[in-house]
Design a protein around this motif. Structure first.
Motif, short mmCIF file in Angstrom:
data_model
loop_
_atom_site.label_atom_id
_atom_site.label_comp_id
_atom_site.label_asym_id
_atom_site.label_seq_id
_atom_site.Cartn_x
_atom_site.Cartn_y
_atom_site.Cartn_z
N PHE A 69 -18.39 -0.57 -36.07
CA PHE A 69 -19.76 -0.06 -36.17
C PHE A 69 -20.58 -0.53 -34.97
O PHE A 69 -20.27 -1.56 -34.34
CB PHE A 69 -20.42 -0.50 -37.48
CG PHE A 69 -20.66 -1.98 -37.59
CD1 PHE A 69 -21.92 -2.52 -37.36
CD2 PHE A 69 -19.63 -2.86 -37.94
CE1 PHE A 69 -22.15 -3.87 -37.46
CE2 PHE A 69 -19.85 -4.21 -38.05
CZ PHE A 69 -21.12 -4.72 -37.81
N PRO A 70 -21.65 0.19 -34.63
CA PRO A 70 -22.49 -0.20 -33.50
C PRO A 70 -23.47 -1.30 -33.89
O PRO A 70 -23.98 -1.34 -35.01
CB PRO A 70 -23.23 1.09 -33.16
CG PRO A 70 -23.31 1.83 -34.45
CD PRO A 70 -22.04 1.51 -35.19
N ALA A 71 -23.72 -2.20 -32.96
CA ALA A 71 -24.70 -3.25 -33.19
C ALA A 71 -26.10 -2.66 -33.17
O ALA A 71 -26.39 -1.71 -32.43
CB ALA A 71 -24.57 -4.32 -32.11
N ALA A 72 -26.98 -3.21 -33.99
CA ALA A 72 -28.38 -2.83 -33.95
C ALA A 72 -28.97 -3.26 -32.61
O ALA A 72 -28.39 -4.06 -31.86
CB ALA A 72 -29.14 -3.46 -35.11
N GLU A 73 -30.15 -2.73 -32.32
CA GLU A 73 -30.76 -2.97 -31.00
C GLU A 73 -30.91 -4.45 -30.68
O GLU A 73 -30.59 -4.89 -29.58
CB GLU A 73 -32.12 -2.28 -30.94
CG GLU A 73 -32.82 -2.42 -29.59
CD GLU A 73 -34.15 -1.69 -29.55
OE1 GLU A 73 -34.88 -1.86 -28.55
OE2 GLU A 73 -34.48 -0.98 -30.51
N ARG A 74 -31.38 -5.21 -31.67
CA ARG A 74 -31.58 -6.65 -31.42
C ARG A 74 -30.26 -7.34 -31.08
O ARG A 74 -30.16 -8.11 -30.11
CB ARG A 74 -32.22 -7.29 -32.65
CG ARG A 74 -32.20 -8.81 -32.66
CD ARG A 74 -32.67 -9.37 -34.00
NE ARG A 74 -32.36 -10.78 -34.12
CZ ARG A 74 -31.21 -11.27 -34.60
NH1 ARG A 74 -30.27 -10.43 -34.99
NH2 ARG A 74 -31.02 -12.56 -34.68
N ALA A 75 -29.22 -7.08 -31.89
CA ALA A 75 -27.93 -7.71 -31.67
C ALA A 75 -27.29 -7.24 -30.37
O ALA A 75 -26.67 -8.03 -29.65
CB ALA A 75 -27.00 -7.42 -32.85
N ALA A 76 -27.41 -5.95 -30.07
CA ALA A 76 -26.84 -5.42 -28.83
C ALA A 76 -27.48 -6.08 -27.62
O ALA A 76 -26.78 -6.46 -26.66
CB ALA A 76 -27.03 -3.90 -28.79
#
Length: 260
Positions: free
Chosen positions: A17-24
């Motif tokens: 799954f893709p990381a959310a903006e903060r985590a990315a």
């Protein structure tokens, strides 16, 4: 250091799954991680999982969940009921109390409370960062503020209150908690109640101290700041009645080195 992230998704081995903006942003721009690098993930419900980055572009950071590293476990059922403080002080309090393993934060409006507005979203973000850094598997609950009288009116007397009392009769906190220790079981529920910078009003101390489920405690001869008092009480609680005897988890083994 292997990055450790809270993610609000159901975790199971093989999930990509893709990381959310903060985590990315954190993985790509702060930690400078790339494809194949190990990470650790938890969601507060399913335990903790080893994972790795499978894509790291300007557009997306994608992660693949590996084996479970730790089964879900909670923290002692202790709430911190505190009078709201100024921004920097309350941010510090939430961060450090999360590190110390508090289960829930209950802001309480008292007679001498000067700061009555709280940014609960900011406090939740502070708690997430503290949980990520301290290897805890849960996030503390952050509740809406209540007046002291409304909180007491709705209180379940099975949850014992440890009252940080700056005046009136009160045993030293270590003595008081040690005397409570023989009756403790794993299902016990607790709350630490601390007043504002100006202290509790005399009528508030009388109201609390006369309740049968309240144990007033002293924190020593010095007048502590409100955030210092709360963290001192929480640290002593965890040492005597909480999980202070446990040790941190073992270092993460990267996915490629785990047994099949």
């Amino acid at each position: 250091m292997i990055p450790r992230l809270y993610v609000p998704v159901e975790l199971k081995p093989g999930l990509v799954f893709p990381a959310a903006e903060r985590a990315a942003h954190y993985l790509r721009n702060v930690m400078r991680r790339n494809v194949g690098d190990p990470i650790i993930l938890f969601n507060g419900r399913d335990g903790e999982f080893a994972a790795e980055i499978t894509e790291a572009s300007k557009r997306v950071v994608e992660m693949r969940v590996g084996p479970q590293r730790r089964a879900q476990m909670g923290v002692p059922d202790v709430w911190l009921c505190f009078a709201p403080l100024k921004k920097d002080a309350v941010d510090f309090l939430v961060e450090k109390a999360t590190e110390l393993g508090v289960a829930a934060f209950q802001p309480v409006i008292t007679q001498h409370t000067s700061a009555t507005r709280l940014n609960l979203e900011r406090l939740a973000a502070n708690a997430i960062e503290a949980a990520e850094q301290t290897e805890r598997l849960t996030l503390p609950e952050i509740r809406q503020p209540l007046s002291l009288r409304d909180m007491i009116a709705a209180w379940d007397p099975r949850r014992r209150i440890i009252l940080c009392a700056e005046a009136g009769p009160a045993a030293p906190i270590a003595t008081a908690l040690s005397e409570l220790q023989p009756s403790v079981s794993i299902s016990n529920a607790w709350a630490i109640v601390c007043g504002p910078e100006g202290g509790f009003a005399r009528s508030e101390l009388d109201l609390l101290s006369n309740l049968p489920f309240v144990t007033p405690v002293g924190l020593g001869p010095r007048i502590l700041r409100a955030d210092t008092a709360a963290l001192t009480a929480l640290a002593v609680f965890q040492s005597i009645l909480g999980d202070g005897a446990l040790r941190p988890p073992a270092p993460l083994v990267p996915i490629g080195q785990l047994p099949a």
